[in-house]
Design a protein around this motif. Structure first.
Motif, short mmCIF file in Angstrom:
data_model
loop_
_atom_site.label_atom_id
_atom_site.label_comp_id
_atom_site.label_asym_id
_atom_site.label_seq_id
_atom_site.Cartn_x
_atom_site.Cartn_y
_atom_site.Cartn_z
N GLU A 382 0.80 -1.22 0.00
CA GLU A 382 0.00 0.00 0.00
C GLU A 382 0.84 1.27 0.00
O GLU A 382 0.28 2.37 -0.04
N ASN A 383 2.16 1.13 0.02
CA ASN A 383 2.98 2.34 0.18
C ASN A 383 4.38 2.12 -0.37
O ASN A 383 5.02 1.10 -0.08
N ASN A 384 4.87 3.08 -1.16
CA ASN A 384 6.26 3.09 -1.64
C ASN A 384 6.92 4.37 -1.12
O ASN A 384 6.30 5.44 -1.13
N SER A 385 8.18 4.26 -0.70
CA SER A 385 8.85 5.46 -0.20
C SER A 385 10.33 5.45 -0.57
O SER A 385 10.94 4.38 -0.74
N THR A 393 10.16 10.15 1.43
CA THR A 393 9.26 10.77 0.45
C THR A 393 8.48 9.68 -0.27
O THR A 393 9.07 8.78 -0.87
N PRO A 394 7.15 9.73 -0.22
CA PRO A 394 6.35 8.71 -0.90
C PRO A 394 6.36 8.90 -2.42
O PRO A 394 6.53 10.02 -2.91
N PHE A 395 6.19 7.82 -3.16
CA PHE A 395 6.03 7.89 -4.61
C PHE A 395 5.08 6.79 -5.04
O PHE A 395 4.93 5.76 -4.36
N SER A 396 4.44 6.99 -6.19
CA SER A 396 3.40 6.05 -6.62
C SER A 396 3.88 5.09 -7.70
O SER A 396 3.42 3.95 -7.76
#
Length: 410
Positions: A382-385, A393-396
């Motif tokens: 559910e989350n990339n960083s 810093t999150p990224f999609s």
């Protein structure tokens, strides 16, 4: 582009330092546009015996092949690279930049020295100019800074200065060698008595006696030559060195440069600017180089060039037992949840295509210390960083990640 970061690391073994130094050298040489080149470990003995300005033939390791031909284990890299280029052209049609990391072999007369040494260096084939020479010296400075050395000193001289002094003196070859040794050792006490036995003009004698003192800040050295009877060529040489120094000031490197008009390099093929580099708490040069515009003439061609080399073993010793400061060994570390394996592979492949060094780990497996990479990427369902300098810093997706890596984190 990967940022040029440095960081304090734990105590490393000599082998770890050796490999890390080579990795750092490869990166820095590449940033200046150099391409790696490799030469044969065995060369014909005639290649070195016929080049009158080559290394001492007694230092060569000789072998005989099945046909009876005498070969030598590579004692030098500059000469075979020059020979290789001359097979394609007898003159320089465009500038060429090459670097190497390979072994050289020379007879060791000290039992504590090894016959085999790993040498790294560059060869920049170009016409002589203060801009080109300053760029090579700047590269040497930047390399030493990359390796974590702080107290760096580059001594700057010119092969033509000594040659101009002695060319018209009534000296035998033995006397020339003796004078060269006295000047090289800055032995001001013995130079005077040595000169008294020679039939030379007082003005020339004064110049020679002053040479050991023509050392230090380039501006100060230039000022101290005032009143000395320099020949027109010697003055041109001094002006050229000052031109190089003024360009190095533009690089912001003036604090690392000293001028030494008594500098004499043992490699006889140097014909122009020469230099050697020192770092803190190490008593001998860690790099040596210079311009060798006339080496190609030995093979009947014109191939002006400048270069320098350093021994990896000396750099390891210079690092000593202190903590090593160096470039990060890994650019990017990826940690992924099992469900994100495909995404991890896609990101790793793309980054490697862009010349990042990447290690990828499942979150269940042993990982490297996070301090050993510039960037850390974490991929979860559910989350990339992206972690950089303690900032998450999150990224999609891959596109957003690449935007962050090329400047979005500033």
């Amino acid at each position: 582009m990967v940022r040029n970061e440095v960081y304090p690391d734990r105590m490393l073994s000599d082998n770890d330092k050796f490999e890390r130094i080579i990795k750092t050298i490869n990166k820095r040489f590449s940033t200046y546009g150099y391409k790696r080149i490799k030469t044969s470990a065995f060369e014909q003995y005639d290649l070195y015996s016929k080049v009158k300005s080559s290394i001492n033939q007694n230092e060569m390791i000789k072998v005989i092949d099945y046909s009876g031909q005498v070969l030598v284990l590579r004692p030098d890299v500059t000469i075979p690279i020059t020979k290789e280029l001359l097979q394609n052209s007898s003159e320089l049609s465009r500038e060429l930049r090459y670097f190497y990391v390979q072994e050289v072999f020379r007879q060791a007369f000290d039992k504590n020295e090894s016959i085999e040494r790993t040498q790294a260096g560059i060869e920049y084939f170009c016409n002589s100019s203060p801009e080109a020479d300053a760029e090579v010296i700047a590269l040497a400075c930047h390399l030493m800074k990359d390796l974590g050395f702080n107290d760096i000193k580059i001594e700057l001289g010119h092969a033509g200065f000594f040659n101009e002094i002695v060319q018209n003196l009534p000296l035998t070859a033995q006397q020339t060698d003796q004078l060269r040794s006295l000047i090289q050792a800055k032995n001001a006490v013995e130079i005077g008595p040595f000169l008294q036995n020679l039939d030379i003009d007082n003005e020339v004698r004064e110049v020679i006696e002053r040479i050991p003192f023509l050392y230090g800040n380039p501006v100060d050295v230039s000022a101290r030559t005032s009143g000395i009877a320099l020949t027109e060529k010697m003055q041109e040489t001094l002006d050229y060195l000052m031109g190089v120094f003024n360009i190095l000031k533009m690089y912001g490197l003036e604090q690392y440069i000293v001028m030494d008009l008594g500098l004499i390099n043992h490699m006889g093929y140097y014909s122009g600017i020469i230099f050697q580099g020192y770092v803190e708490k190490f008593g001998k040069p860690v790099l040596m180089g210079g311009r060798y515009d006339e080496l190609g003439n030995e093979f009947g061609a014109e191939l002006p060039a400048i270069g320098f080399a350093c021994e990896i073993e000396s750099l390891v010793k210079a690092a000593g037992s202190r903590e090593v400061t160096s470039r990060f060994p890994i650019d990017v570390k990826i940690t992924y949840a099992d469900s994100q394996l495909e995404q991890a592979i896609a990101i790793a492949n793309e980054l490697r295509e862009r010349n990042y060094s990447v290690l990828s780990f499942s979150e269940h497996k042993e990982q490297i210390d996070p301090r050993q990479s510039i960037y850390s990427i974490r991929l979860e369902k559910e989350n990339n960083s992206l972690l950089y300098k303690d900032k998450d810093t999150p990224f999609s997706d891959l596109k957003e990640l690449l935007e962050l890596l090329v400047g979005g984190l500033n």
